[in-house]
Design a protein around this motif. Structure first.
Motif, PDB file in Angstrom:
ATOM      1  N   GLU A 105       5.336   9.894  -4.957  1.00  0.00           N
ATOM      2  CA  GLU A 105       4.632  10.325  -6.157  1.00  0.00           C
ATOM      3  C   GLU A 105       3.198   9.822  -6.113  1.00  0.00           C
ATOM      4  O   GLU A 105       2.885   8.862  -5.408  1.00  0.00           O
ATOM      5  N   ILE A 106       2.347  10.469  -6.888  1.00  0.00           N
ATOM      6  CA  ILE A 106       0.999   9.986  -7.149  1.00  0.00           C
ATOM      7  C   ILE A 106       0.926   9.771  -8.648  1.00  0.00           C
ATOM      8  O   ILE A 106       0.818  10.724  -9.419  1.00  0.00           O
ATOM      9  N   PRO A 107       1.013   8.515  -9.082  1.00  0.00           N
ATOM     10  CA  PRO A 107       1.053   8.246 -10.524  1.00  0.00           C
ATOM     11  C   PRO A 107      -0.253   8.602 -11.229  1.00  0.00           C
ATOM     12  O   PRO A 107      -1.334   8.571 -10.633  1.00  0.00           O
ATOM     13  N   ALA A 108      -0.137   8.909 -12.492  1.00  0.00           N
ATOM     14  CA  ALA A 108      -1.319   9.160 -13.319  1.00  0.00           C
ATOM     15  C   ALA A 108      -2.231   7.942 -13.262  1.00  0.00           C
ATOM     16  O   ALA A 108      -1.771   6.805 -13.352  1.00  0.00           O
ATOM     17  N   GLY A 109      -3.512   8.190 -13.084  1.00  0.00           N
ATOM     18  CA  GLY A 109      -4.497   7.120 -13.064  1.00  0.00           C
ATOM     19  C   GLY A 109      -4.649   6.401 -11.743  1.00  0.00           C
ATOM     20  O   GLY A 109      -5.568   5.598 -11.579  1.00  0.00           O
ATOM     21  N   ALA A 110      -3.759   6.661 -10.776  1.00  0.00           N
ATOM     22  CA  ALA A 110      -3.865   6.002  -9.466  1.00  0.00           C
ATOM     23  C   ALA A 110      -5.130   6.468  -8.759  1.00  0.00           C
ATOM     24  O   ALA A 110      -5.422   7.660  -8.696  1.00  0.00           O
ATOM     25  N   ARG A 111      -5.872   5.511  -8.230  1.00  0.00           N
ATOM     26  CA  ARG A 111      -7.107   5.801  -7.492  1.00  0.00           C
ATOM     27  C   ARG A 111      -6.720   6.082  -6.031  1.00  0.00           C
ATOM     28  O   ARG A 111      -6.276   5.190  -5.317  1.00  0.00           O
ATOM     29  N   VAL A 112      -6.900   7.352  -5.617  1.00  0.00           N
ATOM     30  CA  VAL A 112      -6.346   7.866  -4.365  1.00  0.00           C
ATOM     31  C   VAL A 112      -7.450   8.199  -3.364  1.00  0.00           C
ATOM     32  O   VAL A 112      -8.461   8.805  -3.720  1.00  0.00           O
ATOM     33  N   VAL A 113      -7.205   7.816  -2.096  1.00  0.00           N
ATOM     34  CA  VAL A 113      -8.048   8.240  -0.980  1.00  0.00           C
ATOM     35  C   VAL A 113      -7.140   8.873   0.063  1.00  0.00           C
ATOM     36  O   VAL A 113      -6.078   8.343   0.380  1.00  0.00           O
ATOM     37  N   MET A 114      -7.549  10.023   0.572  1.00  0.00           N
ATOM     38  CA  MET A 114      -6.833  10.675   1.659  1.00  0.00           C
ATOM     39  C   MET A 114      -7.372  10.106   2.968  1.00  0.00           C
ATOM     40  O   MET A 114      -8.578  10.037   3.158  1.00  0.00           O
ATOM     41  N   VAL A 115      -6.463   9.679   3.867  1.00  0.00           N
ATOM     42  CA  VAL A 115      -6.866   9.142   5.167  1.00  0.00           C
ATOM     43  C   VAL A 115      -6.294  10.011   6.277  1.00  0.00           C
ATOM     44  O   VAL A 115      -5.096  10.273   6.321  1.00  0.00           O
ATOM     45  N   GLU A 116      -7.177  10.435   7.167  1.00  0.00           N
ATOM     46  CA  GLU A 116      -6.863  11.263   8.331  1.00  0.00           C
ATOM     47  C   GLU A 116      -7.132  10.471   9.596  1.00  0.00           C
ATOM     48  O   GLU A 116      -7.855   9.473   9.570  1.00  0.00           O
TER      49      GLU A 116
END
Length: 194
Positions: A105-116
């Motif tokens: 899951e990606i919780p509400a408010g979570a600060r997300v970065v996509m890493v490739e």
């Protein structure tokens, strides 16, 4: 970590190959970065991903979650998250489209970065980012170990790269003579039969 130091890690791992390669995008290139040769060494991988984590936090501040595309992004995503001190999840293809599975899951408010691992045209990055946008987290941007596009791939969010290179790539019907004379090989995993 400097760009030269990043490339030295790839060279020392035997991961910087020269020849005629068919990239996952379908484009052709005289250079292939066989990142799995790097990722087979946990110490080398940790060194690179710790440096990437430092660049990510310098650019975006606090990060709560790293999301990566399967398959190539799983290892650098996990190692980068470990260096940052946050969780890591990944998207995988379901009927050709990236989705979170495995109860991720990606919780509400979570600060997300996509890493490739690598960015060439940015296609898989854009597809991964589209999947992330289905969730209520705060998408800060993206990061990769090596940006093969020399900063020209538009993925729609800020992209942090540990190393930026200008490696040429060509459509199959527009090869330079020196590349056309070499039989092509496809060392990547995209398109392999299930």
């Amino acid at each position: 970590m400097t760009q030269d130091e990043v490339l030295a890690e790839f060279r020392e791992a035997g991961a910087l190959l020269e020849g005629h390669f068919i990239l996952s995008s379908g484009l052709r290139s005289p250079v292939f970065l066989q990142k799995m040769r790097v990722f087979q060494d946990p110490v080398r991988t940790a060194r690179l991903c710790t440096a990437l984590a430092a660049k990510i936090t310098a650019q975006f501040g606090q990060v709560d979650l790293i999301v990566s595309p399967a398959m190539g992004g799983i290892i650098p995503g996990y190692e980068t998250a470990r260096a940052i001190g946050c969780d890591a999840v990944f998207v995988e293809r379901v009927e050709g489209e990236f989705q979170l599975r495995r109860n991720f899951e990606i919780p509400a408010g979570a600060r997300v970065v996509m890493v490739e691992d690598l960015v060439t045209t940015g296609l898989s990055s854009r597809e991964c980012l589209a999947a992330i946008r289905h969730y209520p987290g705060i998408l800060l941007g993206a990061a990769c170990l090596i940006d093969r596009s020399n900063g020209t791939a538009d993925i729609g969010v800020p992209l942090v790269a540990l190393c930026t290179l200008d490696i040429p790539s060509y459509p199959a019907d527009a090869l330079p003579p020196e590349l056309a004379g070499i039989p092509p090989v496809k060392p990547g995993s995209r398109g392999l039969a299930a």
